[in-house]
Design an enzyme around this catalytic site. Structure first.
Site, PDB file in Angstrom:
ATOM      1  N   GLY A 119       0.757  -1.247   0.000  1.00 32.77           N
ATOM      2  CA  GLY A 119       0.000   0.000   0.000  1.00 32.77           C
ATOM      3  C   GLY A 119       0.785   1.294   0.000  1.00 32.77           C
ATOM      4  CB  CYS A 168      10.268  -2.872   0.232  1.00 35.80           C
ATOM      5  SG  CYS A 168       9.120  -2.763  -1.155  1.00 35.80           S
ATOM      6  CG  HIS A 182      11.657  -7.252  -1.863  1.00 38.75           C
ATOM      7  ND1 HIS A 182      10.886  -7.674  -0.817  1.00 38.75           N
ATOM      8  CD2 HIS A 182      10.966  -6.267  -2.459  1.00 38.75           C
ATOM      9  CE1 HIS A 182       9.770  -6.976  -0.770  1.00 38.75           C
ATOM     10  NE2 HIS A 182       9.783  -6.106  -1.760  1.00 38.75           N
ATOM     11  CD  GLU A 225      12.931 -10.002   0.764  1.00 38.69           C
ATOM     12  OE1 GLU A 225      13.775  -9.101   0.764  1.00 38.69           O
ATOM     13  OE2 GLU A 225      11.743  -9.793   0.462  1.00 38.69           O
TER      14      GLU A 225
END
Lengths: 502, 383
Positions: free
Chosen positions: B249, B275, B359, B361
């Site tokens: 969002g 992020c 990201h 990860e």
């Protein structure tokens, strides 16, 4: 990092005559390299024995030698060019770019290194250095290197007597097994053992035939899934994958003779990323400083075990395919990287705005099908194995695998509109079968599916029409069920269309 | 077979065969360019409120397996693809994509021209839309898309954050790195975990499992707290560092999270944000965020580290970005996206704080940015 200013002339070696296994893809890559480096203001010296190539057109090089590609001859050229550069008062040096002209160029460059020619005349090899080429090309050195960086390779071991051979077989733990006697001419006495008895006989014979009484016993990857990665690396060690490729034909068929598909279809992201990491580890360990490499993997369909098969420390046939499949001009960019540019300093040819340091992502499927010409070589054995037999290939793009496969089969120019259903008869040996008549005999189908051959793709349709299940075809071919089900959809749709017509 | 519809706020309608659940949903339609990793994308909480279309046309080929989920359930509102695989082919697959979506109540549509849809989104930006596998007229479907209030100003984080604090994987059962079977080389150094000797608090704005796994693999003992936790509550755990996660969002709707982040910035504790966590930090520094036209979603985004000059290929999923002009002078932009030059990383000049818009990860996506976790460790050790 700007381009190197210490270079005056670049010597590029072509691939010579077009033969099976080495065709026009190297004309494409060398031509691209000549253009890219000339654009940068370097003086280009080209050697190629084949005048029927684009690269030997006068506008691509400053000096073109149409001479035999032998170390002796290239040495003479180097002597002449070094003198010529002296006469011109050249400020920079002469370098050799060996990675774009296929195996011929690579072997010639290696021979020149071993003769001491390059050292004697101060010619630097750019793209890949001799030791990197050796690490990539020598099977044993490469295998040991892979193990040392923690990657998996086929299990193997040497034996000098039957007990030792049995111990290696025990360690591998499954059949079939490959037996290679050491130092026999052309590998005489080797083979694949499918059961214990065969193994005992072959191992014994191998040890007897080997002048040093030694055999290598290796696990066979026949029927494993085969994959390829096209990697690029620059001087700052930035690495990117240009294209991932999944072979339709499982291990056992030379990748040049395999139907191949880009991108990879049946690996999850976790598995794909492990392959990506391994590709970078390989190119770094081998030490290809700049440019492209092709790395091949085998993957067990049962548990996903991934082994490194081999790497090509140079632009290859798959690079040409990857370039066309993704729009990333591998040869051109490899040439620019070799003279010192970094990936983010080169513009992406497609977008013209973003840099070349990215990984192409595509929203379509690319299929490549090899083109054979066994009719011209009646003595040749048409069974496909690890030696390349195709004379060319067709490539097609589609939004589905089915679309790209059908377009590609049509592009082969063998008179078919696709898998079949075009109403044209099928000539198998001396027999002729109607396209939509009675299914072909089961024995013939079984035989044609069990060993790889040029018509196998069509026999998958014949088999489906004859009522073979996907599982039966899988057991005969080990072609991944994903591909078989895709073909099944085409075959089913053919029936649907036929029913409407009737 | 079910008939499905995708209707957009601009009045366009796509119809195709439905798959997954017999259901309907509103959401913002966006596209993802990853060629692999649909299972991770479906289960990433950052996709709350979004209808995701994959630009790669063939989806579902390798099915669904138990290892590749990134949270407790899928979060996308709907899934839009070109062709659903009629068969599942991978040794790890346990069920098909269609079965999985059906079980989780998510509608899917296939057989539509996803390339045309993506081209539209590239020009128009992300659009409000409605997806349904039930019987509904075009007009009604368009009206549903138009009447959906949209993502701007909505707090989806509260819906996906864990409601209570918890300690991640105390018994070290879920944090091992995914490994393939081995033959000639049985060495699997990545499987053994180092001692968890650095305690940190991770704010869960909609976190993926792989972040927790990666933190644990780098020797962090991770205390997870809900997005609504205050700085005081977090610091009570006596962490050596703070991690701010990804999430769904509009970042400007998260006033409470920005307040907490500013308090943490003031406290001087080492912070690593990714992020949404990066966007929250941007606001905590005093900067602003804005909505990107069509966002970055995929596994091939090139990011340049302006300090080292190196380029990483990164996994991204964001529709908003930090406006560099709005940042104070003690914050430097140290990473940019090479495609559109937007901010991809920030670093505080005086405090031990750094963050990235992407990201590290991965999962799905390339592992180029994994070293950032080690960098966080170094940063904590130094401070």
């Amino acid at each position: 990092m700007p381009r190197r200013t210490d270079i005056h002339s670049v010597l590029i070696i072509g691939a010579g005559p077009i033969i099976i296994g080495q065709a026009c893809e190297f004309d494409y890559s060398v031509t691209q390299a000549c253009k890219a480096l000339r654009e940068e203001g370097y003086r280009i010296v080209l050697v190629n024995s084949n005048p029927a190539t684009i690269m030997t057109d006068p506008e691509f090089a400053d000096r073109t030698y149409i001479e035999p590609i032998t170390p002796e001859c290239v040495e003479k050229i180097i002597v002449r060019e070094v003198e010529e550069m002296k006469r011109m008062g050249a400020k920079g040096k002469l370098v050799l770019l060996p990675t774009l002209g296929g195996q011929t160029a690579l072997n010639t460059a290696m021979a020149l290194t071993k003769r001491g020619t390059l050292e004697k005349y101060g010619v630097e090899m750019i793209g890949a250095k001799a030791d990197a080429i050796e690490r990539g090309e020598d099977r044993q050195i490469f295998k040991d290197l892979m193990l040392s960086i923690g990657l998996d390779v086929p299990i193997s071991g040497t034996a000098h007597n039957l007990d030792e051979a049995r111990a290696v077989a025990e360690k591998i733990g499954r059949l079939p097994l490959i037996i290679r006697p050491a130092y026999t001419l052309g590998g005489t006495g080797g083979g694949i053992a499918y059961n214990r008895d065969e193994f005992e006989v072959m191992a014994k014979r191998g040890i007897e035939l080997s002048p040093v009484s030694e055999i290598l016993v290796e696990e066979s990857l026949l029927g494993w899934k085969e994959y390829e990665m096209e990697v690029m690396r620059d001087k700052a060690d930035n690495c990117v994958i240009i294209c991932s490729i999944e072979n339709f034909d499982p291990m056992g068929v030379h990748t040049g003779d395999s139907i191949t598909v880009a991108p990879i279809q049946t690996l999850t992201d976790k598995e794909y990323q492990i392959m990506r990491d391994a590709s970078f580890a390989v190119i770094r360990a081998v030490g290809v400083e700049t440019g492209g490499s092709n790395i091949q993997f085998g993957v067990s369909p049962d548990n996903g075990r991934m082994v490194i098969i081999e790497m090509n420390p140079r632009v290859s046939r798959s690079s040409a395919l990857a370039s066309k499949a993704t729009g990333f001009p591998i040869a051109k960019i490899a040439a620019k990287l070799a003279v010192g540019y970094l990936l983010d300093e080169i513009k992406n040819d497609i977008t013209r705005e973003t840099p070349a340091s990215f990984e192409p992502t595509i929203d379509y499927v690319v299929t490549k099908i090899p083109r054979f010409a066994f009719e011209k070589f009646p003595q040749a054995d048409p069974t496909l194995n690890t030696q390349m037999k195709s004379v060319g290939e067709a490539m097609a793009i589609g939004r589905t695998f089915k679309e790209s496969l059908q377009k590609c089969l049509r592009s082969l120019e063998i008179g078919r509109s696709g898998l079949g259903g075009d109403g044209k008869p099928w000539r198998i040996g001396a027999d002729v079968y109607e396209d939509r008549g009675q299914p072909l005999p089961r024995e013939l189908i079984t035989q044609k599916l069990s060993s790889p051959n040029a018509e196998r793709i069509f026999f998958i349709r014949h088999a489906m029409r004859a009522g073979f299940s996907v599982e039966e075809i899988f057991n005969l071919t080990k072609i991944d069920r994903w591909f078989l089900v895709q073909i099944k959809e085409i075959v089913d749709f053919e029936e649907e269309l036929a029913a409407v017509k009737n | 077979m079910m008939n499905a519809i995708l209707a957009l706020e601009d009045g366009s309608v796509y119809r195709g065969p439905g798959f997954g659940a017999k259901a309907e949903a509103c959401g913002e339609v966006c596209f993802n360019t990853s060629m692999t990793g649909y299972q991770e994308i479906l289960t990433d909480p950052s996709y709350k409120g979004q209808i995701v279309t994959m630009t790669y046309p063939l989806i579902g080929n390798y099915g669904i397996n138990p290892e590749d989920i990134e949270s407790w359930q899928p979060h996308v509102a709907g899934f839009v693809i070109r062709e659903l695989s009629p068969v599942v082919s991978n040794w790890r697959a346990r069920q098909s994509l269609a079965e999985y979506l059906e079980k989780n109540g998510i509608p899917g549509i296939q057989g539509i021209d996803t390339r045309a849809l993506t081209k539209k989104l590239r020009v128009r930006g992300a659009l409000k839309s409605f997806i349904s596998t039930k019987d509904i007229s075009d007009e009604e479907a368009i009206a549903r898309a138009k009447n959906w209030p949209g993502l701007i100003g909505v707090d989806y984080v509260k819906e996906v954050t864990h409601k209570k604090p918890f300690l991640w994987d105390e018994k070290d059962e879920q944090s091992g790195q995914f490994e393939l079977a081995r033959g000639a080389n049985k060495n699997t150094p990545l499987k053994t975990l180092p001692a968890a000797d650095i305690p940190i608090v991770a704010f869960d704005y909609g976190m993926k499992y792989n972040i927790l796994r990666r933190l644990r693999q780098h020797g962090f003992k991770v205390q997870v707290v809900p997005a609504t936790a205050t700085a005081e509550e977090a610091l009570k755990f006596k962490p050596a560092g703070i991690f701010l996660s990804n999430g769904p969002g509009d970042p400007s709707a998260l006033v409470y999270a920005v307040q907490t982040a500013s308090d943490l910035v003031k406290s001087g504790i080492p912070i690593f944000g990714i992020c949404l966590g990066h966007q929250i930090l941007g606001q905590a520094f005093g900067g602003k965020t804005f909505k990107l036209k069509f966002g970055h979603r995929g596994g091939n985004q090139p990011v340049k580290d302006l300090v080292s000059g190196r380029v990483e290929i990164t996994s991204q999923n964001h529709g908003f970005a930090v406006d560099p002009a709005s940042l104070p002078t003690d914050v430097i932009v140290d990473r940019i996206n090479l495609n559109d030059q937007t901010v991809e990383g920030m670093r505080h000049k005086k405090k031990p704080i750094f963050c990235v818009q992407y990201h590290p990860e991965a999962s799905p996506g390339p592992h180029d940015s994994t070293p950032l976790f080690a960098e966080f460790r170094e940063l904590i050790k130094k401070s």
